[in-house]
Write an enzyme that holds these catalytic residues in place. Sequence first.
Site, PDB file in Angstrom:
ATOM      1  N   GLY A  71       0.770  -1.102  -0.301  1.00 23.93           N
ATOM      2  CA  GLY A  71      -0.253   0.100  -0.205  1.00 23.93           C
ATOM      3  C   GLY A  71       0.710   1.357   0.106  1.00 23.93           C
ATOM      4  NE  ARG A 298      -5.400  -2.563   6.387  1.00 18.92           N
ATOM      5  CZ  ARG A 298      -4.009  -2.650   6.162  1.00 18.92           C
ATOM      6  NH1 ARG A 298      -3.173  -3.089   7.407  1.00 18.92           N
ATOM      7  NH2 ARG A 298      -3.335  -2.088   5.201  1.00 18.92           N
TER       8      ARG A 298
END
EC number: 1.4.3.16
Length: 578
Positions: A71, A298
């Site tokens: 990421g 998440r």
Amino acid sequence: MITHYSLPITRYPLPRFLTLSQIEFPSQFDVLVVGAGAAGLYTALCLPESLRVGLITKETVALSASDWAQGGIAAAIAPNDSPSLHIEDTIQAGAGLCDVAAVEFLAQQAPKCIESLVNLGVAFDRHGQALALTLEAAHSRNRVLHAADTTGREVTTTLTDQVLRRPNIQVIQQALALSLWLEPETGHCQGISLFYQGAITWVRAGAVVLATGGGGQVFAQTTNPAVSTGDGVAIAWRAGAILRDLEFVQFHPTALTKPGADRFLISEAVRGEGAHLVDNEGRRFAFDYHPAGELAPRDVVSRAIFSHLQRTAVDPATAHVWLDMRPIPEDKIRLRFPNIVKVCQRWGIDVFREPIPVAPAAHYWMGGIATNLKNQTNIPGLYAVGETASTGVHGANRLASNSLLECIVFGAQLANLTPADLIQHTETPALPTREFKIDASEWQHQQSQLAILREKLPRLVWQSAGICREQSTLSVAIATVKSWQQDFAALPLSQFLLSLQPNEPVSCNFSDTDQQLRLWAETGNLLDVAYLILKSAAFRIESRGGHFRLDYPHSNPDWQVHSLVQKHQWWQSPIMKS
């Protein structure tokens, strides 16, 4: 002022990678850094060049979990962003367990850290001359810097190049740390024992820095590489270090789920750029669980997938949902996510024409060795940096792209280490070398027992301490792991190695020495890590962040505290305010 931000780009001749047969291992360093991911590499670079530094890695400096990070790295450098907003987002994601002082330090130092990495040669993506920033889940601004979808590889490759140019840093590859070496009278850490070249030796150091990463291999489903076996946490625990918040494991929502394929992580940035998470009917089901849908934190998205599959799939353990990248413009996909495109193609998936099968997998360990802002542990002379440490930054749930940042910000703190900070040790003569001998048939039986333990353990932990937990399964798993620990301790190799005295070297003369001793050490570490996670999950009787219990499904204000463990004692500790 922290001096590391003006790190020079050194231009010493680049040495070859050294194998253990090519070097003479010194008996003493000023500082030993164990682990060669982003945290270990940057720590070694930031240590004063007047110090003799040993950088130990059980694989090569090219293989670590940092190298797999896709990421990016978060920093508030945009005109419409600020460290205060970064702090707010981090604390919000942390579900009430962030230490505010640690978060403030992380976010405030982030922009200067990015400047340092750019000066060292890290090639982040740009829009023209400006650094490109993207949005990831639970961030309120575009603040994630990236190098396509292989940011971790770009960072670690650049740092490795710089480390290998430093004459004061000696890189020792394929060397396995086994234990900490403590002075019996003071309890100070004075070095480590390690295995290399078919022998066990003891190496002194004025300071030891553990930067060994996480322990994802304790779970059957993980995005972590094979090296992530929780070595630093296990080694520190056995030596009496205080550990913190071990029950908090982040399960990444979107790991590639394809028979025969590794659980390749499909970066959160994909959803940040506009990809949809859908079920077999093409419905964006994540909005049933959170207003932000696939851009929720998440832990929320992972539980949404888990719950949805429990309700709709015939076999939830092997089922998956779909990540559809087609809402993202094709040219942006090719520019931002070339590695994801390539890996999916390798497994017969055309991301431009079809969605990717995904399901959650263990990804990041928020807990670790308890440290302060200077990376110090409760053991004098022992430091911890990166995922193996618990700085208080992540709380119960890590904000996306704060992990690489934590490695850099806290690794930089070791720039302030001076010769006066190093523990001075009294020289003691090495004991005579012992030799481990074993009958061939008995050795073969022992190898088989280790292989069985290594196969069974991750399945047990995934089933009992995965995304959803409850007391009944935790209790059974704890009893099972305790039994396996006893079996492990009864192995001839265990009885021999666990009886060693400090500074007592060992030679090992049996087949596949390197491979089998590593299997033994990692299996022992994983058994300890499993025990610690299971016991910590049973200790916290609530749900919060990455820890969710079916029998206690809500957060409890009385548990807005850290959980600490030392040896076999667990207790609560208040969070630190600013």
